[in-house]
Design a protein around this motif. Structure first.
Motif, PDB file in Angstrom:
ATOM      1  N   GLU A 176     -92.464 -51.060  43.916  1.00 63.31           N
ATOM      2  CA  GLU A 176     -91.218 -50.617  43.309  1.00 63.31           C
ATOM      3  C   GLU A 176     -91.332 -50.590  41.787  1.00 63.31           C
ATOM      4  O   GLU A 176     -90.834 -49.684  41.121  1.00 63.31           O
ATOM      5  CB  GLU A 176     -90.128 -51.593  43.751  1.00 63.31           C
ATOM      6  N   ASP A 240     -88.089 -45.460  49.334  1.00 62.64           N
ATOM      7  CA  ASP A 240     -88.804 -46.708  49.580  1.00 62.64           C
ATOM      8  C   ASP A 240     -88.968 -46.898  51.082  1.00 62.64           C
ATOM      9  O   ASP A 240     -88.082 -46.540  51.845  1.00 62.64           O
ATOM     10  CB  ASP A 240     -88.007 -47.865  48.975  1.00 62.64           C
ATOM     11  N   GLU A 241     -90.096 -47.469  51.487  1.00 56.74           N
ATOM     12  CA  GLU A 241     -90.404 -47.711  52.911  1.00 56.74           C
ATOM     13  C   GLU A 241     -90.406 -46.404  53.698  1.00 56.74           C
ATOM     14  O   GLU A 241     -89.842 -46.321  54.777  1.00 56.74           O
ATOM     15  CB  GLU A 241     -89.398 -48.682  53.559  1.00 56.74           C
TER      16      GLU A 241
HETATM   17 MG   LIG Z   1     -90.435 -52.583  47.606  1.00 57.06          MG
END
Ligand SMILES: [Mg+2]
Ligand SMILES: Nc1ncnc2c1ncn2[C@@H]1O[C@H](COP(=O)(O)OP(=O)(O)OP(=O)(O)O)[C@@H](O)[C@H]1O
Length: 474
Positions: A176, A240-241
């Protein structure tokens, strides 16, 4: 403390809202008109604006545009009543964070406020690359190991382009942080950066969150909603993910990447959108692809520019600098003097296995700080900080990290039953893996391990593996 500016001409609402926000621990400023709101903005920029759409004089939309021009990264939540929803929707199209219909429910509003503040922080707090100083006030990606230097180079190469970037690495390796650094070093740094966590949201919600919908697209779609992708037009979206994104949605993301346009749910109009996608995952996409959980075409489209973050155990040279950085940060946050680290403590940290990577290192130092008594953190403080984790959860020795793990086990915790604890830790992993491998069938697992069934059962009980869904009755 975050400051919220409330712009609304309704005295009653302003007062009760202010009271509520102050109770929640926010600093509040208020204005009764758009003009007064802008005045407040010029005096000092708040962290969030909550803006009513129906205002006397300068209207809500006009006020929003002026605020957005002054501070493009400042999150603005629009409040709207029946009759002004169209303008509220227009405002989200122009980059407002979100809108709520009056009267709104308080828990929902508080959650939205927290989300908006976080989005604002994301956009505005800069991430330094390879910072030499450990200045606690700034966030930085720390580390000069060859692996991290390769990461900085990659960030430098891709930041200024519009290329889609895929960031890969185990949990807690800094994906991140790298995504934010790319955004901040890009030409789009003054445009929005929106984060979508693909795993935290159920599929249908994720779809409408990303793509938006038209009125009547499904039951409950009372108004048109602008999706995050459209809202971030001109900016960057961090998926994200992405390895956990539902299969069906993956096709829509692929289309967006190829055609640079989208359709809202239930909409016929094709809307061009110019967003840069940064994606991250800790999943093994190759396996997911073979298992049919990740689309091959999307995989190839995404992987062109990949940044790999190696596990912390593969860049141990960075650990002393990281440790100092986190210690300084946590001490500053806690408002205490940085006690520093003893050489032995640093050596201990450097040898530990860190299955949770940089995040785990940071957490360990935060805990150790609690035990410090002004003197530099010693081995005992680190040991105490890791003790709970060592005693309760499995310490997870992995592959080539076995030696580091052994070293940690030998230098932390109590002596009395150390050997047995270590053996148990290893055995619990063996048992769990065997059961997984056998699809949860205990008879097969017992055979595979060369154990009798009762012995296996006793171990399952001992290691508390019963609670795991992976363990099925056979
Ligand atoms: Mg993360
Ligand atoms: N090289 C680094 N320098 C400084 N801080 C770091 C570094 N790498 C990670 N961190 C910090 O460690 C924590 C975890 O990092 P981050 O959230 O970016 O991990 P992640 O790879 O996204 O993990 P996950 O897959 O679990 O989401 C954050 O607080 C981040 O600021």
């Amino acid at each position: 403390m975050d400051t919220i500016l409330i712009i609304d001409d309704d005295d009653q609402l302003r007062k009760s809202f202010e009271k509520l926000m102050v109770e929640e621990g926010y600093r509040v400023r208020t204005a009764a008109s758009g003009e007064a709101g802008l005045e407040e903005m010029r005096a000092a920029v708040p962290d969030l604006v909550i803006l009513d759409m129906r205002l006397p004089g300068m209207g809500g939309l006009e006020t929003f545009r002026a605020i957005h021009a002054l501070e493009p990264k400042l999150p603005v939540i629009i409040m709207t009543a029946y009759g002004t929803t169209e303008t509220a929707i227009e405002a989200t199209k122009c980059g407002a964070f979100d809108y709520v219909l009056k009267p709104f429910d308080i828990p929902g509003m508080l959650a939205l406020i927290a989300k908006a503040l976080e989005a604002g922080r994301f956009m505005r707090s800069p991430v330094d690359l390879d910072a030499m100083s450990t200045e606690a006030s700034r966030e930085a990606i720390v580390g000069r190991s060859p692996a991290m230097q390769a990461v900085y180079k990659a960030i430098g190469r891709v930041a200024a382009t519009n290329a889609t970037v895929l960031i890969r690495g185990e949990s807690g390796t800094g994906k991140e942080l790298v995504a934010r650094a790319i955004y901040q070093h890009s030409d789009r740094a003054d445009k929005p950066f929106l984060v979508i966590n693909c795993v935290a949201i159920p599929e249908t919600l994720l779809e409408s969150e990303l793509f938006g919908y038209e009125k009547g697209a499904f039951t409950g779609a009372v108004h048109r909603r602008i999706g995050k992708l459209e809202q971030a037009n001109g900016g960057t979206v961090f998926l994200d993910e992405i390895g956990d994104m539902p299969f069906g949605l993956q096709a829509k993301i692929l289309r967006l990447l190829q055609e640079r346009s989208l359709e809202r749910l239930g909409g016929r109009q094709t809307i061009p959108v110019d967003v840069r996608i940064i994606a991250a995952t800790n999943r093994n996409l190759e396996t997911a692809m073979v298992d049919g959980r990740f689309r091959e075409d999307l995989y190839y489209r995404l992987k062109v520019v990949t940044i790999w973050l190696p596990p912390l155990a593969q860049r141990r040279d960075d650990i002393p600098a990281l440790a100092e950085y986190f210690l300084a940060r946590h001490a500053a946050e806690a408002g205490i003097e940085n006690p520093g680290l003893s050489a032995e403590a640093t050596a201990l940290l450097q040898g530990a296995p860190w299955p949770g990577n940089v995040r785990e290192l940071s957490n360990t130092l935060q805990k150790a700080l609690i035990f410090s008594r002004g003197a530099p953190l010693a081995v005992e403080d680190i040991a105490q900080a890791t003790e709970e984790a060592v005693a309760s959860a499995e310490p997870a020795p992995r592959g080539s990290d076995l030696r580091g793990w052994a070293m940690q086990m030998l230098t932390t915790g109590k002596d009395e039953d150390r050997f047995d604890r270590c053996m148990d830790a290893v055995a619990s992993i063996l048992v769990r893996e065997a059961i997984d491998l056998c699809g949860g069938n205990r008879s097969k697992a017992a055979k595979l391990l060369g154990l009798s069934r009762p012995t296996l059962h006793a171990k399952i009980d001992k290691y508390g593996l019963r609670i795991e869904t992976a363990v099925k009755e056979d």
